[in-house]
Write an enzyme that holds these catalytic residues in place. Structure first.
Site, PDB file in Angstrom:
ATOM      1  N   SER A 199      30.807  38.921  63.415  1.00 15.48           N
ATOM      2  CA  SER A 199      31.680  39.859  62.712  1.00 15.48           C
ATOM      3  C   SER A 199      30.890  40.972  62.036  1.00 15.48           C
ATOM      4  CB  SER A 199      32.511  39.108  61.662  1.00 15.48           C
ATOM      5  OG  SER A 199      33.295  38.101  62.256  1.00 15.48           O
ATOM      6  N   ASN A 216      25.779  26.648  61.160  1.00 13.51           N
ATOM      7  CA  ASN A 216      26.102  28.025  61.544  1.00 13.51           C
ATOM      8  C   ASN A 216      25.197  29.055  60.881  1.00 13.51           C
ATOM      9  OD1 ASN A 216      28.081  27.694  63.432  1.00 13.51           O
ATOM     10  ND2 ASN A 216      29.781  28.353  62.135  1.00 13.51           N
ATOM     11  N   GLU A 217      25.411  29.249  59.573  1.00  7.90           N
ATOM     12  CA  GLU A 217      24.684  30.317  58.897  1.00  7.90           C
ATOM     13  C   GLU A 217      24.615  30.129  57.392  1.00  7.90           C
ATOM     14  OE1 GLU A 217      28.516  30.656  58.217  1.00  7.90           O
ATOM     15  OE2 GLU A 217      28.142  31.608  60.160  1.00  7.90           O
ATOM     16  N   ALA A 228      26.919  45.113  56.164  1.00  7.82           N
ATOM     17  CA  ALA A 228      27.188  46.491  55.739  1.00  7.82           C
ATOM     18  C   ALA A 228      25.933  47.157  55.176  1.00  7.82           C
ATOM     19  CB  ALA A 228      28.323  46.517  54.706  1.00  7.82           C
ATOM     20  N   TYR A 253      30.116  34.293  61.515  1.00  7.77           N
ATOM     21  CA  TYR A 253      30.044  35.418  60.577  1.00  7.77           C
ATOM     22  C   TYR A 253      29.124  36.520  61.097  1.00  7.77           C
ATOM     23  CZ  TYR A 253      30.032  37.518  55.857  1.00  7.77           C
ATOM     24  OH  TYR A 253      30.178  38.349  54.775  1.00  7.77           O
ATOM     25  N   THR A 310      28.102  33.213  66.896  1.00  7.78           N
ATOM     26  CA  THR A 310      29.485  33.534  67.246  1.00  7.78           C
ATOM     27  C   THR A 310      30.409  33.443  66.036  1.00  7.78           C
ATOM     28  OG1 THR A 310      29.822  31.226  67.921  1.00  7.78           O
ATOM     29  CG2 THR A 310      29.253  32.806  69.643  1.00  7.78           C
ATOM     30  N   ASP A 322      25.242  44.897  51.495  1.00  5.37           N
ATOM     31  CA  ASP A 322      26.120  44.033  50.705  1.00  5.37           C
ATOM     32  C   ASP A 322      25.651  42.587  50.733  1.00  5.37           C
ATOM     33  OD1 ASP A 322      27.753  46.062  49.909  1.00  5.37           O
ATOM     34  OD2 ASP A 322      29.420  45.573  51.236  1.00  5.37           O
ATOM     35  N   ASP A 362      37.270  23.871  62.944  1.00  5.90           N
ATOM     36  CA  ASP A 362      35.840  24.173  62.919  1.00  5.90           C
ATOM     37  C   ASP A 362      35.214  23.899  61.552  1.00  5.90           C
ATOM     38  OD1 ASP A 362      35.656  24.921  65.586  1.00  5.90           O
ATOM     39  OD2 ASP A 362      36.210  27.000  65.181  1.00  5.90           O
ATOM     40  N   GLY A 363      35.961  24.135  60.473  1.00 11.08           N
ATOM     41  CA  GLY A 363      35.434  23.842  59.142  1.00 11.08           C
ATOM     42  C   GLY A 363      35.143  22.366  58.959  1.00 11.08           C
TER      43      GLY A 363
END
Length: 302
Positions: free
Chosen positions: A198, A152-153, A217, A195, A193, A182, A78-79
């Site tokens: 998660s 992605n992000e 967080a 980071y 789907t 954070d 994926d990277g």
């Protein structure tokens, strides 16, 4: 002679071996093959004053890649796909992703299926699925100091051994949002789907024209992920005295200082994925991430 691209993670022996075999087959079929490393799509440096390459996301496009290229085959995990997206999207070259890594969430086929996949490609038996990409820019005043494409992000977060961050975030013409956390993640539906998932963000189907802001967080019960139109530009103002780290797709990034701001907007260059079969998103979620599977085994019927 028609041209095809071949982008690989040349740090993986398996990908390199497969690339040489694929290149030979394509050349025997009458194609000119332009083989490049996926490392050309990585954009990172220690700070915004030490650029690795010419500023601007078009600088990631490899020599020989242009709109006349039929497609590019991507070999890696994926990277590698995320780096290849940065290399191909500006010129509209579609990519066929072949997984040689682990999860392969963004992959269309696997190495054991490569011969069948090549047959379909050469016979033009495929469709295009376009995925939203973003342009991420670091600005200081009117000066653009860093820029990259993002599939992605974009994640902006604190460094180790530093205090919680504070952000003022402006989305389009809406009232600014203050977040203490954070860090923050700004993701596409494709990145929902990754980071963002998660960090507690929702999964968004790829065809939704939206973006997502997810705090990392957060120190608040009221601070949750926000989904909004992808037509809205986003500006992130760091309101913390320490420098921050920005990571884009895990393959690009830089430091962001208190006097900087980060601009995120939808790109005019979607990432074009080649689909050889019906790419049903919920089935991919189930197969790759275990979505919708029963928590306990159902008893067999006798």
């Amino acid at each position: 002679m028609p041209r095809l691209g071949l982008i690989l993670n040349d740090g993986k022996e398996l990908a390199l071996k497969a690339a040489l075999s694929i290149e030979s087959k394509l050349e025997k079929s009458g194609y000119e093959v332009v083989r490049v490393s996926s490392s050309g799509g990585m954009v990172g440096f220690a700070n915004p004053d030490q650029h690795m390459r010419t500023l601007g996301y078009n600088a990631c496009v490899p020599e020989g890649f242009d709109p006349s290229m039929k497609l590019a085959i991507v070999l890696g995990g994926d990277g590698t796909v995320l780096s290849a997206a940065r290399q191909t999207a500006p010129v509209g070259v579609p990519i066929l992703t072949i997984n040689t890594g682990h999860l392969g969430f963004l992959s269309e086929a696997y190495l054991p299926d490569i011969d069948k996949a090549l047959e379909q490609v050469l016979a033009s038996q495929w469709e295009i699925e376009e995925r939203t990409s973003l342009v991420v820019s670091v600005m200081r005043g009117e000066q653009r100091r860093w820029e990259a494409l993002c599939l992605n992000e974009m994640a902006l977060h604190r460094e180790p051994l530093t205090s919680m961050c504070h952000f003022e975030i402006s989305i389009g013409r809406h009232a600014p949002v203050d977040i203490s956390a954070d860090g923050v993640i700004l993701s596409t539906p494709t990145g929902s789907t990754a980071y963002s998932l998660s960090a507690g963000g929702p999964v968004i189907t790829p065809d939704c024209p939206v973006l997502q802001l997810t705090p990392i967080a957060p120190h608040s019960l009221a601070s949750r992920a926000l989904v909004f139109s992808d037509l809205e530009p986003v500006t992130v103002f760091p309101a913390t005295p320490e420098r921050l780290m920005m990571v884009v797709d895990g393959t690009a990034g830089c430091y962001v200082w208190p006097e900087d701001r980060v601009l995120i907007r939808k790109s005019n260059h979607p990432v074009r994925f080649i689909r050889l079969t019906d790419h049903e998103f919920f089935q991919v979620l189930r197969k790759k991430l275990g979505w919708g599977l029963p928590h306990v085994a159902k008893p067999e019927k006798y």
